[in-house]
Scaffold this active site. Structure first.
Site, PDB file in Angstrom:
ATOM      1  N   CYS A  85       0.500  -1.327  -0.174  1.00  0.00           N
ATOM      2  CA  CYS A  85      -0.080  -0.120   0.304  1.00  0.00           C
ATOM      3  C   CYS A  85       1.002   1.058   0.291  1.00  0.00           C
ATOM      4  O   CYS A  85       1.758   1.408  -0.855  1.00  0.00           O
ATOM      5  CB  CYS A  85      -1.026   0.037   0.685  1.00  0.00           C
ATOM      6  SG  CYS A  85      -2.215   1.208   1.211  1.00  0.00           S
TER       7      CYS A  85
ATOM      8  N   PHE B  21      -3.723   7.194  -3.084  1.00  0.00           N
ATOM      9  CA  PHE B  21      -3.327   7.528  -4.084  1.00  0.00           C
ATOM     10  C   PHE B  21      -2.721   6.169  -5.043  1.00  0.00           C
ATOM     11  O   PHE B  21      -3.104   5.594  -4.280  1.00  0.00           O
ATOM     12  CB  PHE B  21      -1.279   8.652  -3.285  1.00  0.00           C
ATOM     13  CG  PHE B  21      -2.042   9.480  -2.498  1.00  0.00           C
ATOM     14  CD1 PHE B  21      -2.355  11.308  -2.993  1.00  0.00           C
ATOM     15  CD2 PHE B  21      -2.775   9.814  -1.488  1.00  0.00           C
ATOM     16  CE1 PHE B  21      -2.137  11.908  -2.502  1.00  0.00           C
ATOM     17  CE2 PHE B  21      -2.853  10.958  -0.830  1.00  0.00           C
ATOM     18  CZ  PHE B  21      -3.390  12.115  -1.741  1.00  0.00           C
TER      19      PHE B  21
ATOM     20  N   HIS C 211      -4.009  -5.186   0.154  1.00  0.00           N
ATOM     21  CA  HIS C 211      -4.381  -5.662   1.395  1.00  0.00           C
ATOM     22  C   HIS C 211      -4.208  -6.891   1.585  1.00  0.00           C
ATOM     23  O   HIS C 211      -4.660  -7.741   1.641  1.00  0.00           O
ATOM     24  CB  HIS C 211      -4.297  -5.378   2.618  1.00  0.00           C
ATOM     25  CG  HIS C 211      -4.836  -3.395   2.621  1.00  0.00           C
ATOM     26  ND1 HIS C 211      -4.261  -3.040   4.027  1.00  0.00           N
ATOM     27  CD2 HIS C 211      -4.556  -2.259   1.434  1.00  0.00           C
ATOM     28  CE1 HIS C 211      -3.770  -1.681   3.907  1.00  0.00           C
ATOM     29  NE2 HIS C 211      -4.306  -1.032   2.692  1.00  0.00           N
TER      30      HIS C 211
ATOM     31  N   GLU D  36      -2.968  -9.462   4.113  1.00  0.00           N
ATOM     32  CA  GLU D  36      -3.262  -9.988   5.399  1.00  0.00           C
ATOM     33  C   GLU D  36      -4.532  -9.184   5.148  1.00  0.00           C
ATOM     34  O   GLU D  36      -5.405  -9.218   6.773  1.00  0.00           O
ATOM     35  CB  GLU D  36      -2.157  -8.684   6.325  1.00  0.00           C
ATOM     36  CG  GLU D  36      -2.302  -7.503   6.925  1.00  0.00           C
ATOM     37  CD  GLU D  36      -2.537  -6.512   5.904  1.00  0.00           C
ATOM     38  OE1 GLU D  36      -3.614  -5.512   5.608  1.00  0.00           O
ATOM     39  OE2 GLU D  36      -1.347  -7.029   4.275  1.00  0.00           O
TER      40      GLU D  36
END
Length: 372
Positions: free
Chosen positions: A257, A302, A347, A349
């Site tokens: 990220c 972003f 992500h 996780e």
């Protein structure tokens, strides 16, 4: 049920009732499309200084507990829901969501028009907003409240990673036999992330956001990890400088990220603000090498500006875009072809979402093993 107002930067006003704490708050207005995981969303540091609207119509059904948070406190600047649950019903619940928001001073609002709000943001883009509730907060009138919103800080140019990062280094021990030492730079790390590495035999040293290359390499790590986090990557030069030193040293690198955006900047690429960002647990991302599509969890406003039509040159050798978002084509991953370094924008996780991409942590372990 005291009245409350949600005032957007472009003058749109939504009326509702207070939810959580009363008062006023300012932030960037965004929406999250997840049907589950509201507690993880609220406590994700990537949401710092953002007012989050949930598109799921009913929020708070399962209450709150001490096991699911991604950090030690609620991180959002404000919270917008359609219909708050009146009763928490779950065997793990230790309290209600509304009470938790009040206890932590998080100003929220319940409005009947969350669908209209979401459509408005998809047309106009994310923007500054304010939530106002209680007699004192509403007293100035809508015109004065709008001016206050327009004078609140913008997300562009904001360096927030250091605000949410740990102040001191801490260690998550490896589960079972220790295989690797990982230096994880906390740019707004989620609690689940180091445990995903710990499960794979990594002893994870979590460092403050502004850690230097020397401080990172002093741990003699087998690999370096840069986490997710809030704010504008263009304002985090300190993280870019530290990562360039890591890449110069040839230490294996993995970024998620915000870490992906910092990796892009370290390679000499630019970043830009998305119109309304990706926030939810249903984003389709394609691995360009294999063609495999993962449904993935996202939280970013972003993105990296990189050529997607083939390898390109960087100060660290050739690189390529490894993943793309199938909804809008934006860059979802980068990798170096001549050094052990890669990153993804999503992500893997995800605690309250799909686990399609969890194998990326195995890949990180593989490149650390291969670099020994």
């Amino acid at each position: 049920m005291n009245p409350a107002l949600l005032v957007l930067e472009d003058g749109r006003v939504f009326r509702g009732v207070a939810y959580g704490a009363e008062g006023e708050t300012f932030g960037e207005m965004v929406f999250n499309t997840g049907m589950t995981g509201y507690q993880e969303t609220l406590t994700d540091p990537s949401y710092a200084r953002q007012i989050v609207a949930m598109t799921a119509p009913h929020i708070g059904n399962t209450g709150v507990n001490g096991e699911d948070p991604e950090s030690r406190r609620v991180q959002v600047a404000g919270y917008v829901v359609r219909e708050p649950a009146r009763v928490a019903s779950n065997w793990r619940a230790t309290g209600s969501l509304g009470a938790e928001l009040r206890d932590q001073g998080v100003v929220g609002i319940a409005v009947p028009g969350t669908r209209a709000l979401t459509r408005h943001l998809r047309d106009r883009g994310a923007m500054r907003a304010g939530i106002f509730s209680g007699t004192d907060a509403l007293a100035p009138g809508e015109g004065a409240l709008l001016e206050r919103v327009r004078h609140s800080p913008s997300m562009e140019g904001s360096d927030l990673a250091r605000d949410v990062s740990t102040r001191e280094t801490y260690v998550i021990p490896a589960q079972g036999e220790k295989r690797f030492t990982v230096a994880a730079v906390d740019l707004g790390i989620k609690a689940m992330t180091p445990y995903r590495m710990s499960e794979r035999g990594c002893e994870v040293h979590v460092l403050p956001a502004a850690s230097t290359t020397a401080e990172i390499l002093a741990l003699r790590p087998d690999g370096v990890f840069f986490s997710n986090g809030p704010g504008d990557p263009a304002a985090a030069d300190y993280a870019v400088d530290a990562l360039r030193g890591v890449l110069d040293a040839g230490v294996p690198f993995f970024g998620i990220c915000f870490g992906n955006q910092i990796f892009g900047r370290a390679l000499g690429l630019g970043t830009y603000k998305l119109r309304f960002g990706h926030r939810g647990i249903n984003q389709p991302v394609q691995d360009r090498g294999t063609g495999k599509v993962d449904v993935s969890a996202h939280n970013h406003g972003f993105a990296v500006d990189a050529p997607v039509d083939g390898p390109f040159d960087t100060p660290y050798g050739r690189a390529e875009v490894s993943h793309v978002n199938l909804n809008d084509g934006c860059v979802e991953g980068l990798r170096l072809l001549d050094r052990p370094a890669f990153s993804v924008q999503y992500h893997p996780e995800a605690a309250a979402g799909p686990h399609d991409a969890a194998g990326l942590f195995d890949r990180f372990c593989e490149i650390m093993e291969g670099s020994r």
